[in-house]
Design an enzyme around this catalytic site. Structure first.
Site, PDB file in Angstrom:
ATOM      1  N   THR A 237      49.873 -51.136 -60.337  1.00 32.61           N
ATOM      2  CA  THR A 237      50.335 -50.001 -61.138  1.00 32.61           C
ATOM      3  C   THR A 237      50.984 -48.951 -60.257  1.00 32.61           C
ATOM      4  O   THR A 237      52.086 -48.460 -60.553  1.00 32.61           O
ATOM      5  CB  THR A 237      49.169 -49.384 -61.929  1.00 32.61           C
ATOM      6  OG1 THR A 237      48.720 -50.316 -62.917  1.00 32.61           O
ATOM      7  CG2 THR A 237      49.605 -48.103 -62.636  1.00 32.61           C
TER       8      THR A 237
ATOM      9  N   ASN B 115      51.905 -61.620 -68.343  1.00 33.72           N
ATOM     10  CA  ASN B 115      50.456 -61.547 -68.247  1.00 33.72           C
ATOM     11  C   ASN B 115      49.730 -61.946 -69.520  1.00 33.72           C
ATOM     12  O   ASN B 115      48.526 -62.216 -69.490  1.00 33.72           O
ATOM     13  CB  ASN B 115      50.029 -60.126 -67.848  1.00 33.72           C
ATOM     14  CG  ASN B 115      50.561 -59.077 -68.809  1.00 33.72           C
ATOM     15  OD1 ASN B 115      51.772 -58.960 -69.001  1.00 33.72           O
ATOM     16  ND2 ASN B 115      49.679 -58.305 -69.399  1.00 33.72           N
TER      17      ASN B 115
ATOM     18  N   GLN C  39      50.891 -61.079 -61.659  1.00 35.28           N
ATOM     19  CA  GLN C  39      50.327 -62.309 -62.223  1.00 35.28           C
ATOM     20  C   GLN C  39      50.822 -63.553 -61.497  1.00 35.28           C
ATOM     21  O   GLN C  39      50.129 -64.564 -61.465  1.00 35.28           O
ATOM     22  CB  GLN C  39      50.675 -62.415 -63.712  1.00 35.28           C
ATOM     23  CG  GLN C  39      49.944 -61.440 -64.599  1.00 35.28           C
ATOM     24  CD  GLN C  39      48.448 -61.692 -64.669  1.00 35.28           C
ATOM     25  OE1 GLN C  39      47.978 -62.782 -64.390  1.00 35.28           O
ATOM     26  NE2 GLN C  39      47.693 -60.665 -65.043  1.00 35.28           N
TER      27      GLN C  39
ATOM     28  N   SER D  75      48.987 -57.117 -56.643  1.00 31.35           N
ATOM     29  CA  SER D  75      47.633 -56.605 -56.790  1.00 31.35           C
ATOM     30  C   SER D  75      46.651 -57.627 -56.247  1.00 31.35           C
ATOM     31  O   SER D  75      46.822 -58.834 -56.445  1.00 31.35           O
ATOM     32  CB  SER D  75      47.324 -56.315 -58.268  1.00 31.35           C
ATOM     33  OG  SER D  75      46.103 -55.638 -58.408  1.00 31.35           O
ATOM     34  N   ALA D  76      45.594 -57.139 -55.578  1.00 33.23           N
ATOM     35  CA  ALA D  76      44.644 -58.041 -54.925  1.00 33.23           C
ATOM     36  C   ALA D  76      43.648 -58.665 -55.883  1.00 33.23           C
ATOM     37  O   ALA D  76      43.245 -59.817 -55.719  1.00 33.23           O
ATOM     38  CB  ALA D  76      43.900 -57.295 -53.820  1.00 33.23           C
ATOM     39  N   HIS D  77      43.231 -57.916 -56.905  1.00 39.06           N
ATOM     40  CA  HIS D  77      42.090 -58.377 -57.697  1.00 39.06           C
ATOM     41  C   HIS D  77      42.429 -59.495 -58.682  1.00 39.06           C
ATOM     42  O   HIS D  77      41.540 -60.047 -59.326  1.00 39.06           O
ATOM     43  CB  HIS D  77      41.440 -57.198 -58.439  1.00 39.06           C
ATOM     44  CG  HIS D  77      42.225 -56.681 -59.606  1.00 39.06           C
ATOM     45  ND1 HIS D  77      41.867 -56.953 -60.910  1.00 39.06           N
ATOM     46  CD2 HIS D  77      43.325 -55.909 -59.675  1.00 39.06           C
ATOM     47  CE1 HIS D  77      42.723 -56.361 -61.726  1.00 39.06           C
ATOM     48  NE2 HIS D  77      43.618 -55.726 -61.002  1.00 39.06           N
TER      49      HIS D  77
ATOM     50  N   THR E 127      45.348 -41.932 -46.479  1.00 39.40           N
ATOM     51  CA  THR E 127      44.596 -42.794 -45.570  1.00 39.40           C
ATOM     52  C   THR E 127      44.509 -44.203 -46.151  1.00 39.40           C
ATOM     53  O   THR E 127      44.097 -44.397 -47.291  1.00 39.40           O
ATOM     54  CB  THR E 127      43.183 -42.234 -45.353  1.00 39.40           C
ATOM     55  OG1 THR E 127      43.290 -40.912 -44.805  1.00 39.40           O
ATOM     56  CG2 THR E 127      42.390 -43.112 -44.398  1.00 39.40           C
TER      57      THR E 127
ATOM     58  N   CYS F 125      44.877 -53.323 -70.209  1.00 40.10           N
ATOM     59  CA  CYS F 125      45.285 -51.935 -70.403  1.00 40.10           C
ATOM     60  C   CYS F 125      45.369 -51.573 -71.879  1.00 40.10           C
ATOM     61  O   CYS F 125      45.300 -50.409 -72.244  1.00 40.10           O
ATOM     62  CB  CYS F 125      46.642 -51.683 -69.755  1.00 40.10           C
ATOM     63  SG  CYS F 125      46.634 -51.905 -67.970  1.00 40.10           S
TER      64      CYS F 125
END
Length: 393
Positions: A77, A167, A195, A215-217, A253, A343
């Site tokens: 996002t 998705n 995706q 995205s990692a998840h 950071t 979402c």
């Protein structure tokens, strides 16, 4: 307690144990020494910086990019927002509004993380238009060209953004063709690849895109971590300002443990891609056939067995039942599924993805999405179909 069957991998996947192991030294425990700020000059900072750059190089290698073209973020996002706004502002800063164009085109069935920043550009005076998908869930490069040419006498095209894979229904888009069509009209091309990454072969060097979001998840990595690819020399104006981290492209950071986890998750996904795609594709096709044979009330939104689709998504309609009710009743019996994007889950509005594909609103409210992953088994799918039939009959 009855074991649960998780069938919502397109929303999020469980963390791989190997990913957690890779992250542990960098989670910040004093005994591990991995708590340094990667921007610091001291030993702890240099160690963190090395781990971060190793992760960046790993991710870049997996997608055919160079390490400086990878920027770590909090997820797809943020990446989508940063790239869409940042590229448009960068072009305008470089060329000026009269020469830089002010047209942005996206597809009508994008994720909200693309649609909303595009709408924000419209409020700032940009021309916005949409290319519609076919009933089968594809975007035709010729149709994209037609949309851009509608504006050629008024403005040049600045940016096109089309997702790599949908998705909700799982179609894999012709990104290489869409990028070529965009470049032929002088525009830059971005794709939301959240995706597609790790589920299908995705390399920016072969696709010819200018920017991509990840995205990692979605692939067994940690939540709250993502990245974007931005081709070298592509105009860009940073959207997060402050300390100038990530080569002044995204201040803040950096989540070193998250970056390390993301890199490890992608390494695992790419390493098992061929075998896992074959396994999941077989399970997907088995589920699609089982659903069609189970009840005349069930029909497929699209048939993934006959199209270019992700190997792990099955979308189907259940006549006479609202998806929200089915999701809750299945959840009570131990099955986690969804009706599309996380979402918009819980909304009473029909999916914009499905209505953009030409599915009627009342039908769109009957759709369930099942998405498979590394814990999915044939027995689990059989149990799911049995539970669904008990509810609808």
């Amino acid at each position: 307690m009855t074991p649960r069957t998780y069938l919502d991998y397109a929303a999020s996947s469980p963390l791989h144990e190997e990913v957690l192991e890779a992250m542990l030294p960098w989670l910040g425990l004093a005994k591990d020494g991995g708590f340094g700020n990667s921007s610091a000059l001291n030993l702890e900072g240099r160690q963190a910086r090395q781990a971060l750059e190793d992760a960046r190089a790993s991710l870049a290698g997996a997608i055919g990019a160079s390490p400086p073209e990878i920027v770590f973020t909090s997820g797809a996002t943020e990446s989508n927002n940063a790239l869409i706004a940042g590229i448009c502002q960068g072009v305008r800063n470089k060329l000026g509004p009269s020469k830089g164009g002010n047209l942005v085109v996206t597809s009508a069935f994008e994720h909200h993380a693309v649609l909303e920043p595009v709408r924000a550009l419209k409020r700032d005076g940009w021309l916005i238009d949409y290319v519609r998908p076919s009933r089968e869930g594809y975007i035709d490069p010729g149709g994209l060209t037609d949309v851009i040419e509608t504006y050629e006498q008024k403005t040049a095209c600045t940016l096109v953004s089309v997702m790599a894979a949908n998705n909700e229904v799982g179609t894999v888009l012709d990104i290489a063709g869409l990028a070529r069509a965009t470049h032929a009209k002088g525009g830059l091309f971005h794709t939301d690849a959240a995706q597609a990454l790790g589920k299908t072969a995705f390399r920016v060097d072969g696709l010819g895109v200018d920017a991509a979001s990840f995205s990692a998840h979605k692939i067994g990595g940690p939540k709250g971590v993502g990245a974007f690819y931005l081709r070298s020399l592509t105009p860009f104006h940073a959207q997060m300002l402050g300390g100038g981290q990530e080569r002044e492209m995204r201040s803040g950071t950096v989540n070193v443990a998250g970056a390390v986890g993301f890199a490890r998750a992608l390494e695992l996904a790419v390493g098992s891609l061929a075998a896992e795609s074959l396994r999941l594709g077989g399970l997907r096709d088995y589920l699609a056939a089982s659903l069609l044979a189970a009840s005349p009330k069930i029909s497929l939104t699209i048939d993934p067995r006959k199209q270019d689709c992700l190997p792990h998504i099955v979308s189907f309609l259940v006549k006479g039942f609202e998806s929200a009710d089915l999701i809750l009743r299945l959840d009570e019996q131990g099955f986690a599924v969804s009706n599309g994007s996380a979402c918009s889950t819980g909304s009473s509005e029909p999916s914009h993805v499905l209505t953009a594909m030409g599915i009627k609103e009342d039908q769109a409210q009957t759709v369930l999405r099942v998405s498979l992953g590394f814990t999915t088994t044939k027995d689990g799918l059989d149990s799911f179909v049995k539970a669904l039939l008990q509810i609808i009959h």
